[in-house]
Design an enzyme around this catalytic site. Structure first.
Site, PDB file in Angstrom:
ATOM      1  N   SER A   1     109.145   5.596  70.442  1.00 30.23           N
ATOM      2  CA  SER A   1     109.449   6.722  71.467  1.00 30.23           C
ATOM      3  C   SER A   1     110.406   6.145  72.919  1.00 30.23           C
ATOM      4  CB  SER A   1     107.842   7.043  72.321  1.00 30.23           C
ATOM      5  OG  SER A   1     107.481   7.829  71.712  1.00 30.23           O
TER       6      SER A   1
ATOM      7  N   ARG B   1     101.305   4.935  79.599  1.00 30.99           N
ATOM      8  CA  ARG B   1     102.294   4.219  79.677  1.00 30.99           C
ATOM      9  C   ARG B   1     102.333   3.849  80.795  1.00 30.99           C
ATOM     10  NH1 ARG B   1     101.890   6.245  75.342  1.00 30.99           N
ATOM     11  NH2 ARG B   1     102.656   5.695  73.287  1.00 30.99           N
TER      12      ARG B   1
ATOM     13  N   GLU C   1     111.460   5.629  78.734  1.00 28.54           N
ATOM     14  CA  GLU C   1     109.837   4.413  78.450  1.00 28.54           C
ATOM     15  C   GLU C   1     110.030   3.683  78.112  1.00 28.54           C
ATOM     16  OE1 GLU C   1     107.278   3.828  74.587  1.00 28.54           O
ATOM     17  OE2 GLU C   1     106.100   5.675  75.419  1.00 28.54           O
TER      18      GLU C   1
HETATM   19  N1  EPU Z   1     108.002  17.286  67.354  1.00 30.67           N
HETATM   20  C1  EPU Z   1     109.097  18.393  66.958  1.00 30.67           C
HETATM   21  N2  EPU Z   1     110.406  17.579  66.857  1.00 30.67           N
HETATM   22  C2  EPU Z   1     110.404  16.114  66.975  1.00 30.67           C
HETATM   23  C3  EPU Z   1     109.695  15.799  66.838  1.00 30.67           C
HETATM   24  C4  EPU Z   1     107.691  15.650  67.814  1.00 30.67           C
HETATM   25  O1  EPU Z   1     108.455  19.785  66.652  1.00 30.67           O
HETATM   26  O2  EPU Z   1     111.321  15.569  66.473  1.00 30.67           O
HETATM   27  C5  EPU Z   1     106.369  17.711  67.826  1.00 30.67           C
HETATM   28  C6  EPU Z   1     105.193  17.430  66.769  1.00 30.67           C
HETATM   29  O3  EPU Z   1     105.764  18.515  65.696  1.00 30.67           O
HETATM   30  C7  EPU Z   1     104.383  17.192  67.369  1.00 30.67           C
HETATM   31  C8  EPU Z   1     104.513  17.037  68.364  1.00 30.67           C
HETATM   32  O4  EPU Z   1     105.849  17.192  68.318  1.00 30.67           O
HETATM   33  O5  EPU Z   1     103.796  18.640  67.241  1.00 30.67           O
HETATM   34  C9  EPU Z   1     104.185  15.484  68.932  1.00 30.67           C
HETATM   35  O6  EPU Z   1     105.069  14.665  68.197  1.00 30.67           O
HETATM   36  P1  EPU Z   1     104.148  13.356  67.513  1.00 30.67           P
HETATM   37  O7  EPU Z   1     102.506  13.571  66.859  1.00 30.67           O
HETATM   38  O8  EPU Z   1     104.789  13.095  66.270  1.00 30.67           O
HETATM   39  O9  EPU Z   1     103.627  12.879  68.690  1.00 30.67           O
HETATM   40  P2  EPU Z   1     105.185  12.131  70.189  1.00 30.67           P
HETATM   41  O10 EPU Z   1     103.638  13.419  70.908  1.00 30.67           O
HETATM   42  O11 EPU Z   1     106.014  12.770  69.627  1.00 30.67           O
HETATM   43  C10 EPU Z   1     103.268  10.446  71.085  1.00 30.67           C
HETATM   44  C11 EPU Z   1     103.904   8.989  71.544  1.00 30.67           C
HETATM   45  C12 EPU Z   1     104.321   7.821  69.900  1.00 30.67           C
HETATM   46  C13 EPU Z   1     102.813   7.894  69.403  1.00 30.67           C
HETATM   47  C14 EPU Z   1     102.743  10.050  68.942  1.00 30.67           C
HETATM   48  C15 EPU Z   1     101.167   9.815  68.003  1.00 30.67           C
HETATM   49  C16 EPU Z   1     104.565   9.012  73.768  1.00 30.67           C
HETATM   50  C17 EPU Z   1     105.769   8.945  74.599  1.00 30.67           C
HETATM   51  N3  EPU Z   1     104.754   8.787  72.457  1.00 30.67           N
HETATM   52  O12 EPU Z   1     104.819  10.546  70.268  1.00 30.67           O
HETATM   53  O13 EPU Z   1     104.575   6.556  70.645  1.00 30.67           O
HETATM   54  O14 EPU Z   1     103.357   7.147  68.450  1.00 30.67           O
HETATM   55  O15 EPU Z   1     102.066  10.481  70.221  1.00 30.67           O
HETATM   56  O16 EPU Z   1     100.233   9.937  69.082  1.00 30.67           O
HETATM   57  O17 EPU Z   1     103.549   9.287  73.986  1.00 30.67           O
HETATM   58  C18 EPU Z   1     105.839   4.708  71.505  1.00 30.67           C
HETATM   59  O18 EPU Z   1     105.028   4.863  72.386  1.00 30.67           O
HETATM   60  O19 EPU Z   1     106.865   4.129  71.522  1.00 30.67           O
HETATM   61  C19 EPU Z   1     105.554   5.723  70.689  1.00 30.67           C
HETATM   62  C20 EPU Z   1     105.253   5.951  69.331  1.00 30.67           C
END
Ligand code: EPU
Length: 341
Positions: free
Chosen positions: A241, A168, A337
Site C-alpha cells: 500500500s 502503521r 506509508e
Molecule cells: N477498493 C476499491 N478499489 C481499489 C482498491 C480497493 O474499491 O482499487 C476497495 C475494496 O473493494 C475494499 C476496500 O477498498 O472494499 C479495501 O480494500 P482492501 O481490502 O484491498 O484493503 P486496503 O484497505 O486497500 C489494507 C492494508 C493492506 C492490507 C489490506 C488487507 C493499509 C494502508 N493497507 O488495504 O496492507 O493487506 O488492508 O487487510 O492499511 C500494506 O500496508 O502495504 C498493505 C498491503
C-alpha cells in the site's frame, strides 16, 4: 568478519526496484557485528539507513551514508511461561524473512500470525510500521523487541507499551534512527481463535467450503487473496500500500457517505472512520493508469508500481498527482506509508 562494500547499487535491495547507490553497505549478521560496524572509523558521523527487506522504501536519490543490511537469523519457540499459561512465545532475529517466519510458527504448533502471511519484509521491520492485514495487526501478537539504542550504545528491551503502536505507526517511526531492532518476541494467545471477520477472508474460506478453518487454512486463504490482488514484488516492483487509509471524524465520514453512498469505511473504536484509500483513488480513475514508468496497479489502486525503469522521482510524481486528485474530489489528504528517502 565485517564486509564493508563501497558504492553499492541498492536496486536489488528495495522491492520497488528503484535505482540508487549507497556510499557504503555492511551486512549485519549478529549483535557483535552491529557494534563492530558502528565503531568503524570510516562510518563515523555518516547517516545510517537500516534495511530489512527494503519493502517499505522509496529511494529518490543516492544515499551518501551507510546502509546496514540486517541479516541476523535465528528462530526459537520459547519455553511456556508458567506465569502466562494463556500464550505461546516465539522469538526470531531481525533478519528472518517475515513470511517464512510465519510459516515456521505454524509448523511449530504456534498459530496466531496466519492473517499476516505473505507480507513482504523482515521480522525486524514488522514492528516499525506495525504491519497489519486481514483483521490483525502485529501489535496484537507482540511481546517485546531487543534493540540497540544508538543514543546510549546499549541494548534495550522495549515492551508493547514502550513501542506505542498505532495504525502503521510505532515509537520506531516517531524516533527514526534511534533504535536498531535485533530480535523480536511474539506472544501467541492460547487457546487459538480464528480471525475471519475480514470480508475477503470469510468469502475465500466460504468459496472453498471451509466452515471452521484451522490456522493453516487461514494462512492459505490469505496467501491466495494476496496473490490475486497484490503484485508480487519479484515480478512488478512495488512497496505494498502506498498510502495509509485516512482516518476521519464521524461528521466528515457522514458527509462523504451523503455525497458518495458507495464510499468504503470502517468504524474505529473511538468513533472515527478509516476510509479505504484504494476506493478513493479508484474513484478518481487512477486504477491501471501509467505515467512515465510508474503506474497504479490494475487490481488494487492503493499500490503504486514500477512498470520497468522507474526512478524514485517518477513514483513521487505519480503519488503527488494521485494525492491532488483525491484532495480535489473528496477533500481528503493521503499520507504515504513507505519511508521516502
Ligand atoms: N477498493 C476499491 N478499489 C481499489 C482498491 C480497493 O474499491 O482499487 C476497495 C475494496 O473493494 C475494499 C476496500 O477498498 O472494499 C479495501 O480494500 P482492501 O481490502 O484491498 O484493503 P486496503 O484497505 O486497500 C489494507 C492494508 C493492506 C492490507 C489490506 C488487507 C493499509 C494502508 N493497507 O488495504 O496492507 O493487506 O488492508 O487487510 O492499511 C500494506 O500496508 O502495504 C498493505 C498491503
Amino acid at each position: 568478519m565485517l564486509q564493508l562494500q563501497r558504492d553499492v547499487s541498492l536496486r536489488e535491495f528495495n522491492t520497488f526496484g528503484l535505482p540508487a547507490t549507497a556510499r557504503y553497505v555492511v551486512t549485519i549478521d549478529s549483535e557483535a557485528a552491529l557494534l563492530d560496524a558502528l565503531a568503524l572509523p570510516e562510518l563515523a558521523g555518516l547517516p545510517r539507513l537500516v534495511l530489512g527487506g527494503g519493502s517499505n522504501l522509496v529511494l529518490t536519490r543516492d544515499f551518501d551514508g551507510v546502509v546496514l543490511r540486517m541479516a541476523i537469523r535465528h528462530r526459537e519457540r520459547l519455553p511456556d511461561n508458567p506465569a502466562d499459561p494463556c500464550a505461546r512465545y516465539v522469538r526470531g532475529g531481525a533478519g528472518e524473512v517475515w513470511h517464512d517466519f510465519v510459516d515456521w510458527t505454524l509448523s511449530q504448533d504456534c498459530p496466531g500470525l496466519e492473517n499476516l502471511a505473505l507480507i513482504p519484509g523482515t521480522l525486524g521491520a514488522a514492528p516499525i510500521q506495525n504491519i497489519g492485514a486481514y483483521g490483525l495487526e502485529l501489535a496484537e501478537r507482540f511481546h517485546e523487541v531487543r534493540a540497540l539504542d544508538t543514543t546510549t550504545g546499549a541494548f534495550v528491551t522495549c515492551s508493547r507499551d514502550d513501542c506505542a503502536f498505532g495504525y502503521r505507526d510505532s515509537l520506531f517511526k516517531r524516533e527514526p534512527g534511534r533504535y536498531i531492532i535485533v530480535a523480536v518476541t511474539l506472544r501467541l494467545p492460547q487457546p487459538w481463535h480464528a480471525v475471519t471477520g475480514y470480508a475477503d477472508v470469510s468469502r475465500t474460506l466460504a468459496d472453498a467450503g471451509i466452515a471452521e478453518p484451522d490456522a493453516r487454512q487461514i494462512f492459505d486463504a490469505v496467501v491466495d487473496i494476496r496473490r490475486r490482488k497484490l503484485p508480487d514484488p519479484a515480478q512488478l516492483g512495488n512497496a505494498g500500500s502506498f498510502f495509509k487509509n485516512p482516518v476521519v471524524d464521524a461528521a466528515t465520514f457522514e458527509a462523504l457517505r451523503a455525497r458518495f453512498p458507495q464510499a468504503v469505511g470502517y468504524a474505529q473504536p473511538d468513533g472515527a472512520w478509516k476510509v479505504a484509500a484504494g476506493w478513493l483513488i479508484d474513484q478518481c480513475g487512477w486504477r491501471g493508469k501509467t505515467v512515465g514508468n510508474a503506474g497504479v496497479h490494475e487490481r488494487q489502486a492503493l499500490v503504486l508500481v514500477n512498470r520497468g525503469g522507474a526512478t524514485g522521482a517518477d513514483i513521487v510524481a505519480l503519488a503527488r498527482a494521485v494525492q491532488a486528485s483525491v484532495r480535489e474530489r473528496f477533500g481528503i489528504s493521503l499520507d504515504p506509508e513507505p519511508l521516502m528517502l
